[in-house]
Motif scaffolding. Sequence first.
Motif, PDB file in Angstrom:
ATOM      1  N   CYS A  33       7.049   3.656  -1.022  1.00 28.94           N
ATOM      2  CA  CYS A  33       6.251   4.544  -0.528  1.00 28.94           C
ATOM      3  C   CYS A  33       7.259   4.549   1.055  1.00 28.94           C
ATOM      4  CB  CYS A  33       5.121   3.527  -0.259  1.00 28.94           C
ATOM      5  SG  CYS A  33       4.082   3.937   0.972  1.00 28.94           S
ATOM      6  N   GLY A  44       4.299  -1.443   5.206  1.00 27.56           N
ATOM      7  CA  GLY A  44       3.302  -0.667   4.627  1.00 27.56           C
ATOM      8  C   GLY A  44       1.871  -0.673   5.419  1.00 27.56           C
ATOM      9  N   CYS A  45       1.061  -0.112   4.990  1.00 26.24           N
ATOM     10  CA  CYS A  45      -0.368  -0.070   5.707  1.00 26.24           C
ATOM     11  C   CYS A  45      -0.641  -1.742   5.321  1.00 26.24           C
ATOM     12  CB  CYS A  45      -1.355   0.675   4.680  1.00 26.24           C
ATOM     13  SG  CYS A  45      -0.965   2.379   4.555  1.00 26.24           S
ATOM     14  N   CYS A  48      -2.228  -3.312   2.754  1.00 26.95           N
ATOM     15  CA  CYS A  48      -1.790  -2.930   1.096  1.00 26.95           C
ATOM     16  C   CYS A  48      -1.203  -4.205   0.442  1.00 26.95           C
ATOM     17  CB  CYS A  48      -0.670  -1.986   1.293  1.00 26.95           C
ATOM     18  SG  CYS A  48      -0.093  -1.224  -0.363  1.00 26.95           S
ATOM     19  N   SER A  53      -1.052  -1.314  -3.759  1.00 28.49           N
ATOM     20  CA  SER A  53      -2.596  -1.054  -4.046  1.00 28.49           C
ATOM     21  C   SER A  53      -2.750  -0.595  -5.550  1.00 28.49           C
ATOM     22  CB  SER A  53      -3.219  -0.026  -2.986  1.00 28.49           C
ATOM     23  OG  SER A  53      -3.018  -0.515  -1.716  1.00 28.49           O
ATOM     24  N   TYR A  91       1.550   2.460  -5.420  1.00 33.74           N
ATOM     25  CA  TYR A  91       2.362   3.184  -4.451  1.00 33.74           C
ATOM     26  C   TYR A  91       1.903   4.704  -4.438  1.00 33.74           C
ATOM     27  CZ  TYR A  91       4.689  -1.335  -4.830  1.00 33.74           C
ATOM     28  OH  TYR A  91       4.856  -2.666  -4.836  1.00 33.74           O
ATOM     29  N   SER A  92       3.171   5.496  -4.117  1.00 36.44           N
ATOM     30  CA  SER A  92       3.337   6.973  -3.769  1.00 36.44           C
ATOM     31  C   SER A  92       3.928   7.778  -4.858  1.00 36.44           C
ATOM     32  CB  SER A  92       3.868   7.331  -2.448  1.00 36.44           C
ATOM     33  OG  SER A  92       3.159   6.569  -1.291  1.00 36.44           O
TER      34      SER A  92
END
Length: 306
Positions: A33, A44-45, A48, A53, A91-92
């Motif tokens: 990410c 990260g956030c 998370c 997540s 992830y993204s």
Amino acid sequence: MNSIKHYNTLTEYYQKKYQTKVAKIALNANFTCPNRDGTKGFGGCTYCSKMGSGDTAGNPMHSIAQQFTEMKQVLTKKWPNAAFIPYLQAYSNTYAPLEQLKELYEGILSLDENIIGLAIATRPDCFTDELYAYLEKLNQRIPLTIELGLQSSNEETARKINRCCSNAEFIDCVNHLRKRNIEVVAHIINGLPNETEADMLQTIDFINALDIQGIKIHSLLLLKNTVLYESYQKNPFPIQSLEDYVSITVKQITRLKPSIIIHRLAADGIAEDIVLPKWPLKKLVVMNEIDKRMRKLNIYQGDDFR
Ligand code: SF4
């Protein structure tokens, strides 16, 4: 809407759209990410997990095909005639070169003849013009859903949770996807540190103002080995109770645009990783309490939409 649920459920939406039972299969393609690798931020956030997540998605040590097959076997026992929507959750999942993404998506779609769609979770800042163009074509072959993390429309909250992505980027991404007729699902979290009821309702107004087709709402989970849990240990903040979560979530549902499909209303996590609160582990209780409250008050999704 039926008499039990006073809001648009995903199950009914799928049944109407595909005329069959649809099961989602959560996969982990082992991405990273931009908020973790330093491109946008580090760490990260704050909430998370180390699994990006996607703790309940497939095992990233297994190939995508293996993850799909394992989950399909489990689901087919329950729903022998189900069709499948693979869901890239952790992830993204648009954060890679286009050729790699094409190979991944096309590979997934070729796994089973009962695959009828593809759901991709990602961040709004992980798209290029070439990717939008490719997704537009892919969506003409098979319905796509792109899930975008918003969490809160309050940019001060976003700064505190280290989202590293602006509301303007979120809006821009939604507009790009909708121009291409791709369904968008927004993901939000209730009970983020220092968020007020007004903030959480404002997040619904923000979503209502955009052309968004679906929403996922869940409560904040304090997970082991997260930045948020570390900071909570130093400076504790109020943790939402089940009653508070149900109360605010019901208000959000009544405020939500009547056409939006609710994909989720409860958090998912690995029990031993959840430090606080523990009540989200009883997902059915959470869902039932929301239903009970809406029936008792005789209120429906969209009643307070403006
Ligand atoms: S954008 Fe998603 S994967 Fe990345 S740190 Fe935030 S929650 Fe985790």
